[in-house]
Design a protein around this motif. Sequence first.
Motif, mmCIF file in Angstrom:
data_model
loop_
_atom_site.group_PDB
_atom_site.id
_atom_site.type_symbol
_atom_site.label_atom_id
_atom_site.label_comp_id
_atom_site.label_asym_id
_atom_site.label_seq_id
_atom_site.Cartn_x
_atom_site.Cartn_y
_atom_site.Cartn_z
ATOM 1 N N LEU A 29 0.818 -1.208 0.000
ATOM 2 C CA LEU A 29 0.000 0.000 0.000
ATOM 3 C C LEU A 29 0.856 1.263 0.000
ATOM 4 N N LEU A 30 1.916 1.255 0.811
ATOM 5 C CA LEU A 30 2.795 2.424 0.860
ATOM 6 C C LEU A 30 3.488 2.640 -0.482
ATOM 7 N N ALA A 31 3.905 1.548 -1.098
ATOM 8 C CA ALA A 31 4.551 1.664 -2.411
ATOM 9 C C ALA A 31 3.566 2.199 -3.446
ATOM 10 N N HIS A 32 2.339 1.686 -3.439
ATOM 11 C CA HIS A 32 1.347 2.130 -4.415
ATOM 12 C C HIS A 32 0.980 3.594 -4.204
ATOM 13 N N SER A 33 0.778 3.991 -2.937
ATOM 14 C CA SER A 33 0.413 5.382 -2.673
ATOM 15 C C SER A 33 1.505 6.325 -3.162
ATOM 16 N N GLY A 34 2.765 5.925 -2.991
ATOM 17 C CA GLY A 34 3.853 6.751 -3.495
ATOM 18 C C GLY A 34 3.859 6.843 -5.009
ATOM 19 N N ARG A 35 3.592 5.731 -5.666
ATOM 20 C CA ARG A 35 3.601 5.728 -7.136
ATOM 21 C C ARG A 35 2.518 6.625 -7.722
ATOM 22 N N VAL A 36 1.346 6.661 -7.078
ATOM 23 C CA VAL A 36 0.230 7.422 -7.646
ATOM 24 C C VAL A 36 0.161 8.845 -7.109
ATOM 25 N N GLY A 37 1.098 9.232 -6.239
ATOM 26 C CA GLY A 37 1.141 10.601 -5.741
ATOM 27 C C GLY A 37 0.271 10.877 -4.531
ATOM 28 N N ALA A 38 -0.205 9.821 -3.852
ATOM 29 C CA ALA A 38 -0.992 10.010 -2.638
ATOM 30 C C ALA A 38 -0.058 10.141 -1.433
ATOM 31 N N GLU A 39 -0.526 10.831 -0.399
ATOM 32 C CA GLU A 39 0.233 10.928 0.845
ATOM 33 C C GLU A 39 -0.138 9.768 1.757
ATOM 34 N N SER A 40 0.666 9.567 2.798
ATOM 35 C CA SER A 40 0.408 8.462 3.719
ATOM 36 C C SER A 40 0.757 8.874 5.147
ATOM 37 N N LEU A 41 -0.027 8.367 6.084
ATOM 38 C CA LEU A 41 0.161 8.626 7.516
ATOM 39 C C LEU A 41 0.123 7.297 8.237
ATOM 40 N N LEU A 42 1.172 6.979 8.996
ATOM 41 C CA LEU A 42 1.249 5.732 9.756
ATOM 42 C C LEU A 42 1.204 6.035 11.246
ATOM 43 N N VAL A 43 0.265 5.413 11.952
ATOM 44 C CA VAL A 43 0.214 5.459 13.413
ATOM 45 C C VAL A 43 0.808 4.145 13.908
ATOM 46 N N THR A 44 1.886 4.206 14.694
ATOM 47 C CA THR A 44 2.633 3.007 15.037
ATOM 48 C C THR A 44 3.295 3.139 16.404
ATOM 49 N N ASP A 45 4.046 2.104 16.778
ATOM 50 C CA ASP A 45 4.880 2.177 17.972
ATOM 51 C C ASP A 45 6.360 2.040 17.600
ATOM 52 N N THR A 46 6.717 1.022 16.817
ATOM 53 C CA THR A 46 8.136 0.774 16.537
ATOM 54 C C THR A 46 8.476 0.712 15.052
ATOM 55 N N LEU A 47 7.508 0.848 14.161
ATOM 56 C CA LEU A 47 7.790 0.674 12.726
ATOM 57 C C LEU A 47 8.301 1.983 12.125
ATOM 58 N N HIS A 48 9.602 2.222 12.267
ATOM 59 C CA HIS A 48 10.213 3.473 11.812
ATOM 60 C C HIS A 48 11.034 3.308 10.537
ATOM 61 N N THR A 49 11.292 2.088 10.108
ATOM 62 C CA THR A 49 12.260 1.894 9.024
ATOM 63 C C THR A 49 11.642 1.197 7.820
ATOM 64 N N LEU A 50 10.345 1.345 7.621
ATOM 65 C CA LEU A 50 9.696 0.730 6.474
ATOM 66 C C LEU A 50 10.271 1.280 5.166
#
Length: 277
Positions: free
Chosen positions: A198-219
């Motif tokens: 999903l993150l890869a696709h959103s980047g390809r199509v020009g959409a922004e993304s917001l992640l709410v997490t605890d430890t996932l900092h290096t995706l």
Amino acid sequence: MSFHERIDEARGRLTRTDRALLDLILAHPADSPLWRGEEVAGRAGVHPAAATRLAQRLGYQGYPQLRDAMRVDLGYGLTGAGDRFRAELREQRDRGVLDSLLASELDSLAAVGRHVTQEQIDDAADTIIGARRVFVFARGNSSVLADLLDRRLRRFGLQPVCLSGSGREVAERILPMGEGDLLVAFAFRRPPRNLTDLLAHSGRVGAESLLVTDTLHTLDPGPTRILSAPRGHQEGFASLAVPMMIANAIVLTVAQRHPDTALPALDRLDGLLADFD
């Protein structure tokens, strides 16, 4: 600045080797604060000097200083669900479950302000209102957070798209995603199925993304924005209280900063509820 904050600040400068090291560290919160730099590098299969370079890229003098910060920020956690519950039950032998859980949750909630600022919440709320469409994603236990945000945004008159179901169903629902859209994802401990896609696709199509997490900092690829705060003690059971508070803070900030959008929709909803109830 905490260890996690330094990762967020340096995220755009991290190399593939840096990400490999950080993924290893964050995946083993019970053991990684005890590892020496050469041991971390050896486990990740990279040159021994890579650990020192990572530490310096994060603003530390060397790896020992990074390890000290890790001990403060990560603690000595356990990664398995069974281990986490065993640790929690051992702690609760002399205390009731309710008292122990309440103390842990209060500590975690009180610490949120050290990791997430009101400015970040304002930015998230403004981005949601300004988006053409909002896509909401979560898997497993965190799906309740996606459901909550989806329902709250609908009450404000928005039309979020909840990305639930199989991978095929998710693919069908993101077909119209494009520039001006926003992906909001909830994910903890490990990346759930379809998140990186999903993150890869959103980047390809020009959409922004917001992640709410605890430890996932290096995706890789990473989201446009991250709201990250620890959930409970790393060595014990971690509930959804902290990310739920972040989600509710975003919802309330939407209403506060954009009342002309949110409040009339709530008024209309009140009328409809009176008719339907």
